[in-house]
Each structure stands twice: as C-alpha cells, then as structure tokens.
Design a protein around this motif. Sequence first.
Motif, PDB file in Angstrom:
ATOM      1  N   ARG A 144      -4.850  -2.201  -5.445  1.00 14.27           N
ATOM      2  CA  ARG A 144      -5.741  -3.616  -5.415  1.00 14.27           C
ATOM      3  C   ARG A 144      -4.926  -4.925  -5.233  1.00 14.27           C
ATOM      4  O   ARG A 144      -3.911  -5.331  -5.685  1.00 14.27           O
ATOM      5  N   ILE A 149      -6.870  -8.668   7.182  1.00 15.49           N
ATOM      6  CA  ILE A 149      -7.233  -8.063   5.981  1.00 15.49           C
ATOM      7  C   ILE A 149      -8.469  -7.082   5.923  1.00 15.49           C
ATOM      8  O   ILE A 149      -8.532  -6.162   5.352  1.00 15.49           O
ATOM      9  N   ASP A 150      -9.492  -7.840   6.514  1.00 13.11           N
ATOM     10  CA  ASP A 150     -10.801  -7.043   6.510  1.00 13.11           C
ATOM     11  C   ASP A 150     -10.629  -5.887   7.553  1.00 13.11           C
ATOM     12  O   ASP A 150     -11.124  -4.484   7.386  1.00 13.11           O
ATOM     13  N   ARG A 164     -15.337  -8.082  -7.087  1.00  7.79           N
ATOM     14  CA  ARG A 164     -14.916  -7.232  -6.012  1.00  7.79           C
ATOM     15  C   ARG A 164     -13.621  -6.399  -6.320  1.00  7.79           C
ATOM     16  O   ARG A 164     -13.277  -5.546  -5.531  1.00  7.79           O
ATOM     17  N   TYR A 224       1.049  -1.045  -0.142  1.00  7.94           N
ATOM     18  CA  TYR A 224      -0.096   0.021   0.092  1.00  7.94           C
ATOM     19  C   TYR A 224       0.899   1.345  -0.065  1.00  7.94           C
ATOM     20  O   TYR A 224       0.705   2.337  -0.548  1.00  7.94           O
ATOM     21  N   SER A 266      -8.915  -3.177   5.333  1.00 13.06           N
ATOM     22  CA  SER A 266      -9.693  -2.664   4.371  1.00 13.06           C
ATOM     23  C   SER A 266     -10.642  -1.688   4.894  1.00 13.06           C
ATOM     24  O   SER A 266     -10.780  -0.647   4.492  1.00 13.06           O
ATOM     25  N   ARG A 267     -10.983  -1.721   6.322  1.00 10.47           N
ATOM     26  CA  ARG A 267     -11.801  -0.774   6.889  1.00 10.47           C
ATOM     27  C   ARG A 267     -10.874   0.454   7.273  1.00 10.47           C
ATOM     28  O   ARG A 267     -11.442   1.917   7.098  1.00 10.47           O
ATOM     29  N   THR A 310      -8.541   1.789  -0.866  1.00 13.18           N
ATOM     30  CA  THR A 310      -7.865   0.392  -1.414  1.00 13.18           C
ATOM     31  C   THR A 310      -8.867  -0.760  -1.494  1.00 13.18           C
ATOM     32  O   THR A 310     -10.108  -0.673  -0.862  1.00 13.18           O
ATOM     33  N   THR A 311      -8.695  -1.504  -2.442  1.00 15.68           N
ATOM     34  CA  THR A 311      -9.443  -2.931  -2.654  1.00 15.68           C
ATOM     35  C   THR A 311      -8.385  -3.889  -2.153  1.00 15.68           C
ATOM     36  O   THR A 311      -7.386  -4.178  -2.630  1.00 15.68           O
ATOM     37  N   LEU A 312      -8.606  -4.329  -0.908  1.00 12.70           N
ATOM     38  CA  LEU A 312      -7.767  -5.315  -0.463  1.00 12.70           C
ATOM     39  C   LEU A 312      -8.827  -6.702   0.077  1.00 12.70           C
ATOM     40  O   LEU A 312      -9.573  -6.494   0.718  1.00 12.70           O
ATOM     41  N   ILE A 313      -8.436  -7.728  -0.560  1.00 19.72           N
ATOM     42  CA  ILE A 313      -9.283  -8.973  -0.307  1.00 19.72           C
ATOM     43  C   ILE A 313      -8.656 -10.139   0.019  1.00 19.72           C
ATOM     44  O   ILE A 313      -7.700 -10.612  -0.527  1.00 19.72           O
TER      45      ILE A 313
END
Length: 373
Positions: free
Chosen positions: A233, A278-279, A371, A227, A282-283, A288-291
């Motif tokens: 992504r 990771i969740d 996603r 990041y 993400s918050r 960012t798209t962090l999956i």
Amino acid sequence: MERRRALQHSFSYFCLSSSSILYWCIFFLVLLFTSATNALVKLPENTTIPAIIVFGDSIVDAGNNDDMITEARCDYPPYGIDFDGGVPTGRFSNGKVPTDMLAEELGIKPYIPAYRDPNLKPEDLLTGVTFASGGAGYVPLTTQIAGGIPLSQQLKYFEEYLERLNGLVGDERTKFIIKNSLFVIICGSNDIANDFFTFPTVWHQYDVASFTALMADNARSIAMKLYGYGARRILMFGAPPIGCVPSQRTVAGGPTRDCVVRFNDASKLFNAKLSANIDGLSRTLLDTTLIYIDIYNPLLDLILNPHKYGFKVANLGCCGTGLIEVTALCNNYTAAVCPVRSDYVFWDSFHPTETAYKIIVAKLLDRYLNRFL
C-alpha cells in the motif's frame, strides 16, 4: 489519558523484562496503543492497517533532523506551539503534520514519531514511524544543499527498522505489518524551489521538462524499492503549488508578491510525470495498491479561496512578518507569532498551519480512502 499512558509505560517495561511472554505482551500492547485514540474514519471490518510508515521532506518530518548541524531543523519555539503540551518536536508546523492526522483519523495512534527520536519506544515500531527529513528531495543534490537526510539514507534506516521489528515480533508478523501498512512518500518541493530554480548554473544542461523527469524517475525508483521490501500500500504525493507559498512569492513574485507561475508550472509538470510513472507501475505490479495523491489542487484551493474555509490570510506566514521567516528565522527572539493561527493558511513562509493540514487531509481521505483500503 494520563492513567492510560502510565499503564502503557508500566506494561512496556514488564514486556521488555519478560522475554518468555513477549508474544502476549506485544498482543496487548497493540490493543492498548491502537485504542488510545478514537478513529474518525470507520474502516470496513475486514480492513487492517497496522502502521503508517513515512518517507520524505519537512512536510512529514517529526524531528529526524533535531540532532543534526543543519538549517533545516525547527526543534525550538514557536514551532510546536499548538502541539501536545506546546513542545517543539522538530515538526515544521505549529502543531501536527499530515501523517499525524492520517494516523489519528484511521485510529492507529495520535501521531507518527520520528525514527531517530532518542525517546522512541519499541512499541512505536509496531504502528509506524517517519524517516522523513527537512530539506530532502528526490534529487540527491537537493538534500545535500539543505544538510538533511537523503532518501537513500532514509531507506537504510528503514532496513534497520525492519531488523528491529523482526526482533520484536518475528519474521511472519513483520511481513504482515509491512504488507498491510500504509507507506507515504511526500517529497519534491525542495527540488523545485531550493535546487533547480535557486542554482540554475548547476542544472544548465537541464530544462524544466528534463529535471522534473529526473525527479519523477527517482520517485518511481523509491516506490519500486519499497515494493521490493514487501510494501503493498504505497501513496506517492505530488508537489504542491510551490510558487504560491509565501517565501517564493517574496523572493520571486515581484513587487506585488504574486504566485510564481514558472514554479507552479514545474510542480504541475512533475506531477503529471509522477502520476504517469505511478499508473504504469500499478499496471505492472498487480498485487499492489500504488496511488498518486494530488496535493496541488487542494492546497491551491485554500490559497485562492481562503475565506471559503474560514481563513483570513493566505499570502503570508503566521510567524513574524510572514514574508520570509522559516526555520531559524522563525523563533521567539526575532519573530512575533500571530495570535490566531487558525486565521492563516501558512504557519511559516513555507509550511501550512495545522488547521490547513486538517482541511487538506479531510479532502484527501474523502477522495482516496476507498482506493487504499
């Protein structure tokens, strides 16, 4: 196809020898190389994924270990028997690996080359490379044991890659590529199977919960560093059902070679901690798209229900006896190869076949594609 390759080669030489028109060369090179394969996944018109950039272990290594003194390398037959031209490239598979398939499905290019490949072309940097190394783990000792390239060094290579990319297309375009590319991190199997459970005396102060927490925290740190480099992504893959791969069944599954429950439990515990990390990120990182990507259940389904997918064998590798052969033990001199690779879930005793990977990638795209677009 050969005519296209010749055109690409000629145009690449022209670009590199004519710096005054580099900008237009880069533009046309992108058109040439991204059109070299037909995308099987139709992306929305406003979606741009210029490259796939990969970190991790042997699942997504494409030859970064080839010139190293390590057992974690496979740049010899029968590896690569089903790759383009039947040439071993250092991929731990009979053919392509998952990130190759992902790049092809998204219409980026036919496969993701190794960053340390001496034949890597400058234009390959535009559409992505893999820094992954066989034997790598989230815990530094894991990679040290295997003699691979640790994630910390993979990140240093990425910094070098950024400098090279900047020299090709400039700062603004480099930032655009990094921001819009897919970053894929696949790691963790070696930490569990080849480190924690193999060297229990080294980790006597850790139980499974604290060790998997260490892994998950280190994975979170990798995501944060990416990041910081501008990645937006990021796909973080969990660990597979490592207790069900043929080699682990052989060494720890008893006389009947059952799946090793404690190994699988460790994978599930790590996956739960990684998913939570990771969740949480993400918050926090709202732009960012962090999956978290679940690989455990798709592979386990292939292993437990092979006939549903057209496989005949799920508890043995294709190479040799299928019990233990991997890397140096899987070679043309000591191990026969099954004639129909698509009958097997596993290529060697640790890595799935190209056919199995194709099914898993299709499942993951179906579940996660919307996603990360």
